[in-house]
Design a protein around this motif. Structure first.
Motif, short mmCIF file in Angstrom:
data_model
loop_
_atom_site.label_atom_id
_atom_site.label_comp_id
_atom_site.label_asym_id
_atom_site.label_seq_id
_atom_site.Cartn_x
_atom_site.Cartn_y
_atom_site.Cartn_z
N HIS A 232 0.93 -1.25 -0.01
CA HIS A 232 0.05 0.04 -0.12
C HIS A 232 0.99 1.22 -0.15
CE1 HIS A 232 -3.70 2.28 0.36
NE2 HIS A 232 -3.39 2.76 1.72
N GLN A 233 0.72 2.06 -0.96
CA GLN A 233 1.35 3.25 -1.18
C GLN A 233 2.89 3.07 -1.12
OE1 GLN A 233 -0.32 6.08 1.64
NE2 GLN A 233 -2.29 6.25 0.85
N GLY A 234 3.30 1.97 -1.74
CA GLY A 234 4.95 1.68 -1.63
C GLY A 234 5.51 1.10 -0.61
N ARG A 235 4.52 0.55 0.53
CA ARG A 235 5.26 0.07 1.74
C ARG A 235 4.28 -1.26 1.91
NH1 ARG A 235 8.39 3.44 4.81
NH2 ARG A 235 7.97 6.04 4.22
N ILE A 236 4.88 -2.15 2.66
CA ILE A 236 4.34 -3.32 2.99
C ILE A 236 3.35 -2.98 4.31
CG2 ILE A 236 4.48 -5.46 3.92
CD1 ILE A 236 7.02 -5.90 2.40
N LEU A 237 1.92 -3.25 4.25
CA LEU A 237 1.11 -3.03 5.36
C LEU A 237 1.28 -4.37 6.39
CD1 LEU A 237 -2.04 -1.26 3.99
CD2 LEU A 237 -0.51 -0.25 5.52
N ALA A 238 1.08 -5.41 5.60
CA ALA A 238 1.15 -6.84 6.32
C ALA A 238 1.59 -7.78 5.49
CB ALA A 238 -0.31 -6.80 6.75
N GLN A 239 1.84 -8.72 6.04
CA GLN A 239 2.31 -10.17 5.10
C GLN A 239 2.41 -11.12 6.19
OE1 GLN A 239 6.33 -10.73 3.77
NE2 GLN A 239 7.01 -8.79 4.54
N GLY A 240 1.96 -12.46 5.51
CA GLY A 240 1.87 -13.66 6.40
C GLY A 240 1.02 -14.55 5.75
N THR A 241 0.69 -15.60 6.29
CA THR A 241 -0.12 -16.74 5.91
C THR A 241 -1.71 -15.97 6.52
OG1 THR A 241 -0.59 -17.83 8.07
CG2 THR A 241 1.08 -18.40 6.64
N LEU A 242 -2.84 -16.76 5.61
CA LEU A 242 -4.39 -16.14 5.99
C LEU A 242 -4.41 -16.12 7.32
CD1 LEU A 242 -6.65 -15.34 4.32
CD2 LEU A 242 -7.47 -17.32 4.59
N GLU A 243 -4.10 -17.01 8.16
CA GLU A 243 -4.06 -16.97 9.76
C GLU A 243 -3.43 -15.84 10.35
OE1 GLU A 243 -5.99 -17.64 12.91
OE2 GLU A 243 -6.49 -18.50 11.11
N GLU A 244 -2.41 -15.72 10.05
CA GLU A 244 -1.64 -14.54 10.43
C GLU A 244 -1.82 -13.18 10.25
OE1 GLU A 244 3.02 -16.80 10.44
OE2 GLU A 244 2.22 -15.58 8.77
N LEU A 245 -2.60 -13.08 8.86
CA LEU A 245 -3.30 -11.67 8.90
C LEU A 245 -4.48 -11.55 9.54
CD1 LEU A 245 -3.08 -11.46 4.82
CD2 LEU A 245 -1.44 -10.33 6.56
N ARG A 246 -5.33 -12.71 9.55
CA ARG A 246 -6.35 -12.38 10.71
C ARG A 246 -6.19 -12.27 11.97
NH1 ARG A 246 -8.83 -18.38 8.65
NH2 ARG A 246 -10.06 -17.48 6.86
N GLN A 247 -4.79 -12.62 12.49
CA GLN A 247 -4.22 -12.23 13.83
C GLN A 247 -3.99 -11.01 13.92
OE1 GLN A 247 -1.28 -15.15 14.95
NE2 GLN A 247 -2.62 -16.96 14.80
N GLN A 248 -3.26 -10.25 12.96
CA GLN A 248 -2.85 -9.05 12.72
C GLN A 248 -4.07 -8.22 12.73
OE1 GLN A 248 0.12 -8.54 9.78
NE2 GLN A 248 0.75 -10.70 9.97
N THR A 249 -5.25 -8.39 12.05
CA THR A 249 -6.40 -7.49 11.99
C THR A 249 -7.47 -7.76 13.14
OG1 THR A 249 -7.58 -8.93 10.51
CG2 THR A 249 -6.00 -7.19 9.56
#
Length: 247
Positions: free
Chosen positions: A210-227
């Motif tokens: 997003h806008q040239g930077r990484i907002l988040a990365q990982g598995t689907l489960e890891e993204l769920r945990q982050q959000t």
């Protein structure tokens, strides 16, 4: 084991001192499929151009199989195949001749070429068109030619940009089946796509740009945990991440 693709602290863009990408850290391991997702203008195409060597990093590095383009140009370029969003073919070459040219460029033995080309022609139902020129093909058929050329090479890494555009449902299924097959044999994939429901089923990890930077990365489960969204789909996770980080 070193990753097949390692983007380290990458900052870069089209103008010196005006980076579009800022401090990217992305890895793709052997036999791994990673989805690179983001809005239009997020920097996905710029990232791909740095991987392909069309843009030079202003900071950081891009390594494929632990080598940079500067260190080993031939080894670096022979380690990946690229499928662009828009097919680009030679007007005066038939489909068969495109495949033959690719085989010569990558020094593929004759018998291996015949086996691979025949299998790909059958998989994508292009045998009746093997003697056709690009001007006689639909956009979807041209995209099939690009895909066949990429998979003919059988490199360590596939970089695929919006692979499903223009493909009919049967061709989409063929592509997904081939990617899954090659992945099971150790090939690695970096895929850009807006069709999140599809890549959710096939990718091991995701990078949200997003806008040239990484907002988040990982598995689907890891993204769920982050959000904090325990049962969210990739589409819902992406929407929430972008909503929380407006321009």
């Amino acid at each position: 084991m070193d990753p097949i693709l390692h983007i380290s602290r990458l900052s870069g863009g089209y103008l010196p001192g005006k980076p579009i990408l800022r401090d990217l850290e992305i890895t793709v391991g052997q036999g791994e499929m990673v989805g690179l997702i983001g809005l239009n203008g997020a920097g996905k195409s710029t990232t791909i151009k740095h991987i392909l060597g069309l843009l030079k990093p202003q900071e950081g590095s891009v390594r494929i199989r632990n080598r940079t383009l500067e260190e080993d140009p031939l080894g670096y370029r022979s380690s990946y195949s690229f499928v662009p969003e828009s097919p680009e073919l030679y007007d005066d070459l038939t489909i068969e001749e495109h495949l033959e040219l690719t085989a010569m460029a990558y020094d593929i033995p004759k018998e291996a070429f015949k086996e691979r080309a025949g299998r790909l022609m059958r998989e994508f139902q292009m045998e009746p068109k093997r003697k056709s020129f690009p001007g006689q093909l639909s956009k979807g058929m041209k995209q099939k030619v690009m895909i066949m050329n990429a998979f003919l090479v059988e490199p360590a890494l596939y970089v695929i940009d919006e692979p499903f555009l223009g493909l009919d449902p049967l061709a989409m299924r063929s592509l997904l089946d081939i990617m899954a097959d090659f992945k099971s044999r150790g090939a690695s994939f970096l895929i850009c796509s807006h069709i999140l429901a599809t890549i959710e089923r096939y990718c091991d990890r995701f990078v949200v740009l997003h806008q040239g930077r990484i907002l988040a990365q990982g598995t689907l489960e890891e993204l769920r945990q982050q959000t904090g969204l325990s049962d969210a789909t990739l589409d819902e996770l992406f929407y929430e991440l972008v909503r929380r980080n407006p321009a």
